[in-house]
Structure formats: C-alpha cells, structure tokens
Write an enzyme that holds these catalytic residues in place. Structure first.
Site, short mmCIF file in Angstrom:
data_model
loop_
_atom_site.label_atom_id
_atom_site.label_comp_id
_atom_site.label_asym_id
_atom_site.label_seq_id
_atom_site.Cartn_x
_atom_site.Cartn_y
_atom_site.Cartn_z
N TYR A 230 113.27 76.69 -43.44
CA TYR A 230 114.27 75.76 -43.97
C TYR A 230 114.25 75.87 -45.49
CZ TYR A 230 116.74 71.30 -44.69
OH TYR A 230 117.63 70.33 -45.08
N TYR B 278 124.16 77.51 -41.35
CA TYR B 278 123.08 76.59 -41.73
C TYR B 278 122.83 75.55 -40.64
CZ TYR B 278 120.77 73.41 -45.17
OH TYR B 278 119.93 72.62 -45.88
#
Ligand SMILES: [Zn+2]
Lengths: 148, 394
Positions: free
Chosen positions: B344, B293
């Site tokens: 995202y 991430y």
C-alpha cells in the site's frame, strides 16, 4: 449515567455545537426539532451547512424546520471498532437518510429501535432525538428508526 | 492554435522503490525512505540526482520538496507541488503535474513520489481520537462514522444493491491481487496466498460488502518515478514510457458535505475518465493492462465501471478471477499485487508496475502491451487517472 437508550456507547467525539455555521441546527435538536439550511434567494434546502447557496450563490441562508421523516438512501454496518469507545460494542448500523420533503438532502445517523431491525434502501424512517444530557455542553443527536 | 495536451510530451524515464514493509516494520525513517526511492528512480534513469529540479506528490506527504532538495544537494529547485486530497486520489495527478511542469518549461526533471512510514505516524484505519468533532465531522463522527472504509462503504452498498452485483465480484479483485503477489519478491504478501475459502471466512469490517480482504493493508516504504520531456527520454537507458493522457478532479459537487453528492454511488471518475480518454485519444478497448488502486475492492469496481472497462450489468459475469490474471486474462488487473498484496504505497507502486509492463520487464508480464492505465484512489475527492504508452502509440 443513562446510556442504555443511546445507539452507541459514551466516549465517541462529541459534536461541536457552537460553530456559527451549524449552531442553529444543534440548538433546535435539543428542542426535538429538525432544522436545515434554506436559501432566502431561491428557496432551496441545503445540507450540510455552508456559507453560500450552491444553486444561486446567495449568502442569505436561513434555517427552516423540516418534517423529521425520510427514507434510507444507503446504509452500512461497521463491525471493526475504529475508536476505543467502540471496543467490545459489536456491530452498529449507520444510515444515510434522504428527506424527500426538503429537496432530497441527506443526513447521517444511526438506525435505532427494535433489535435486529433490518436496514433496506428506500425504507421509510423517522427521526429519534437522542439527548446526551451528561455531556458538557449537552447535545442531542438525530437518530432514525424504521416506520411501521 | 496548437492543441493543448500532454499526450506524448513527457515520459517516465526512471522508476524506483524501497523495500516494502508491513506497517511499523521499516528500519528507516520516513524521510530516509523517500531519499532512497528518489535515488533509485534517478539511478534507473541514468540521471544524476543533483539534476532533479522538481518534486510532485500528494496525500499530504510529509517529505517536503525543500528538504529533499537540500538533502540531495540538487542544483536548483524549480517546481514543488502538493496535490490536494488525502490518500491516493492524487497518485496519477502527481505524475501528471510533473509532466505538465516539464512540458511547460517550468522544470526539466521532476520526481513524483510517495513516502509513508505509518509506524512512525498515525494509522489510517483508526478513527479520529479528538474529543470533539468540528465542521462537517460533527455530523459524522458521533455516529461512529470515522474511518475511510466507513466514509465510502455506503457508496458501495447503494451501487451494488441497485445493480444486483454480488460480493463475489469484489472477491475476484482481491484474489487477482494476491495471485499476482505470489510471484513478486517485492510483495509484502508473497508467501501468503488467498483463496475463495479464506476470503469467505474472513471477518466483517463493514457489512454488507467489506470483509477483511476487501480492505487495503497499511505499509511502510517509498516509491518514485522520474519524469522528463519526451525528447530527453529517448537518450536514456530504458525505452521511454510516454504519458498519453491524464486527468484529475471530480464531477459536479462530488465533495458535497455530509454525503450529499448528487451522483453519490460513484468513485468520482465520470468526468475524469472522459477527459482522460479524450487526451489519450483512445478508449477502454485499447487498454492492454490495468492497475487500479485498491483502497477497498468496491471502489475498484466503481472505477472500472466509470472508466468504461466493465458494464454494471456484466460485472457478476466478467469479474471472475481468470479474467483478471496476467498473462492470459481478458483484463489483467494489478499485476504486481497492487495495494492489497504488493504494498500500500498509495498507488505509486501501481505506476511503477505500469512502467514495468510497458518496458516488458514485469514479473507477471502481459504479452506485448502498448497501453497501460493507472486508476488512482477511488471515492476520495479529487481523484485522478493516467494512461501510459510505448513509443509505438505516439
Ligand atoms: Zn439559493
């Protein structure tokens, strides 16, 4: 308004200075003194303020004046304005300051003083009390400048 | 006593996502995006959406389980779960919580999801707009320390300075994501490649280690996975992708207020990674493909170090673009474009990509991967990570 001595322009959120957990800190800052939590059970310093001592679980947390000296543990210089008050202001430096004489607790502030002062990890700093007398209620921020 | 583990007990049977949009560009309401992603994951798994009996999410997702259950007319709701913490720290935990629910018998068929339409709500990159800072924030906001980037940047300053790691190591992480996105039609940044010169010329967000391309974009969309017990997964259309290991949390006082965590220059994975590998019964050398991430590239680096995938003293040498690219790199990273360049979607898109890699249907396919890792949002608390494997790894 005399804001020229302030690290950042007016309009940023003001600290809430009357919450029971932190009011003594803010009151002392108005007087130019640096107070942090000190445990009545084990004597350890603690920051930020909490209701219990994380070491010994005593609720007997008092306040102790500590020497307003420390060293830079880390730093950052934001350029991108994240608040309308910072639009057009340009970069500013935030320091994370470790207090070796208070169990290495750390505090956040802005690096103030000579323009172009370069932050460096381990550099020695001292507190600068920055009054915001025009605010209602007034408050004082604890800022830091390089020593020597 | 039987071993307490989720290893091989649950599987991801379906994945789904909406079209991914630039922030504010979604024609659909956030809740509608959530519904579309859930339906897509069910369709992918060949399961009637009415059979779903649980929802697990994170990051204070606004699409509530009860509203989803009512809107979809599911027969009964048996599990609803919100993982604490903001951002994407909980992405792997949401999948793990779904797996724990189906393994324990609390539910049979659980969706883990994230939905986000930031155009309709506040943006993350803006600081607090309240006139007064309460609680811990009183010691942060008046000093202009407000955004997620600013909360984490000093961890990166400290770690990179202490270890002599150069900004170029972070640049490679950004370049890998953008490279992979160019061949991915789902990717928001497809057609907008990034090279060294463009990265180096990009503006500072925060000195000394956050240029524009070190920071995630903000997007609209939704993504979901469907988790079922391992036995059930065998009879469904896709090869099951098994959960081998999952862990969440943080080390001792990692959330200590006003930046007082004793081990400060950390992404908060030291104990999580240990627990993760212990459950998965494997180590860093077994990971064939990695999704990590990116809120900020510095956090990716810390996460890689804390999962034992990169040694700090080798980071400058190892973190070069070629090593991070599928199919031939030594450690293919964020093979769909990740948070930086696919979308995202708070990391749920990384879980979907890990599943695609293990199904061997990814656009930037790594040759015959058996084990995939997903590292959730670094530097927040609590964090979480996940190891997935094919049938052959059980
Ligand atoms: Zn104590």
């Amino acid at each position: 308004m005399s804001t020229t001595n302030h690290a950042l322009p007016p309009g940023l959120p003001a600290p809430s200075t009357e919450e029971p957990l932190s009011a003594p800190y803010w009151k002392a800052a108005r007087e130019g003194r640096l107070l942090v939590q000190k445990c009545g059970g084990c004597g350890g310093h603690q920051w930020g303020p909490e209701w219990i001592c994380h070491r010994c679980h005593s609720f007997d947390l008092d306040w102790a004046e500590v020497k307003p000296r420390g060293r830079i543990y880390s730093w950052e210089t934001p350029h991108h304005p994240v608040h309308p008050a910072l639009n057009g202001h340009g970069p500013y430096t935030i320091v994370l300051v470790e207090l070796p004489e208070a169990d290495n607790i750390r505090m956040i502030g802005n690096l103030v003083g000579a323009p172009g002062a370069e932050p460096r990890i381990e550099a020695e700093v001292e507190a600068v009390f920055e009054p915001n007398d025009e605010a209602s209620p007034p408050y004082t921020l604890v800022q830091w400048r390089l020593v020597g | 006593m039987t071993e307490r583990t989720l290893r091989g007990k649950a599987a991801i049977a379906g994945i789904g996502e909406t079209t991914y949009y630039k922030h504010g560009q979604s024609p659909d309401a956030e809740f509608k995006l959530a519904l579309k992603a859930v339906l897509a994951a069910c369709a992918d798994a060949g399961i009637d959406p009415r059979e779903v009996d649980g929802f697990a999410t994170y990051g204070n997702d606004r699409s509530e389980a009860t509203r989803l259950a009512a809107a979809l007319g599911i027969h009964e709701l048996r599990f609803s779960n919100m993982h604490w913490g903001g951002g994407g720290g909980g992405v792997a935990a949401a999948v793990a919580n779904a797996a724990a629910a189906v393994h324990s018998g609390m539910a049979n068929c659980v969706i883990a999801f994230r939905s986000l339409a930031q155009g309709q709500f506040a943006r993350y990159g803006k600081g607090a707009q309240a006139p007064m800072a309460m609680g811990e924030d009183a010691f942060l906001w008046p000093y202009g320390l407000m955004s997620p980037a600013q909360r984490f940047a000093m961890k990166i300053t400290r770690f990179l300075t202490e270890n002599g790691i150069r900004h170029e190591a972070l640049r490679s992480i950004a370049l890998a994501s953008y490279h992979h996105a160019q061949s991915n039609p789902r990717a928001v940044m497809q057609g907008r490649p990034l090279d060294e010169a463009k990265y180096d010329a990009s503006r500072w967000i925060i000195e000394p280690f956050h240029r524009l391309f070190d920071c995630c974009q903000e997007n609209d969309g939704a993504a979901a996975v469907l988790v079922v017990p391992a036995d059930r997964a065998k009879d469904l259309p896709h090869p099951p992708v098994y959960l081998l290991g999952a862990a969440q949390g943080g080390h001792h006082r990692s959330a200590a207020p006003v930046h007082n965590a004793p081990h400060y220059a950390s992404a908060h994975f030291p104990t999580v990674a240990r627990n993760l590998y212990e459950m998965a019964k494997c180590g860093p050398g077994d990971i064939d493909v990695l999704q990590a991430y990116e809120n900020f590239t510095g956090g990716v680096l810390l996460g890689l170090v804390e999962h034992g995938l990169v040694k700090p003293e080798e980071a400058n040498e190892f973190l070069v673009k070629e090593n991070l690219l599928a199919p031939t790199g030594r450690m293919p990273l964020n093979t769909s474009g990740g948070n930086l360049a696919e979308c995202y979607m708070h990391g749920l898109e990384l879980v979907n990509e890990a599943v695609r890699q293990l199904r061997r249907t990814a656009i930037n396919q790594v040759p015959d991967p058996e084990i995939a890792m997903v590292i959730g949002g670094p530097m927040v608390t609590p964090v979480s990570s996940l190891i997935l494997g094919t049938e052959g790894t059980l």
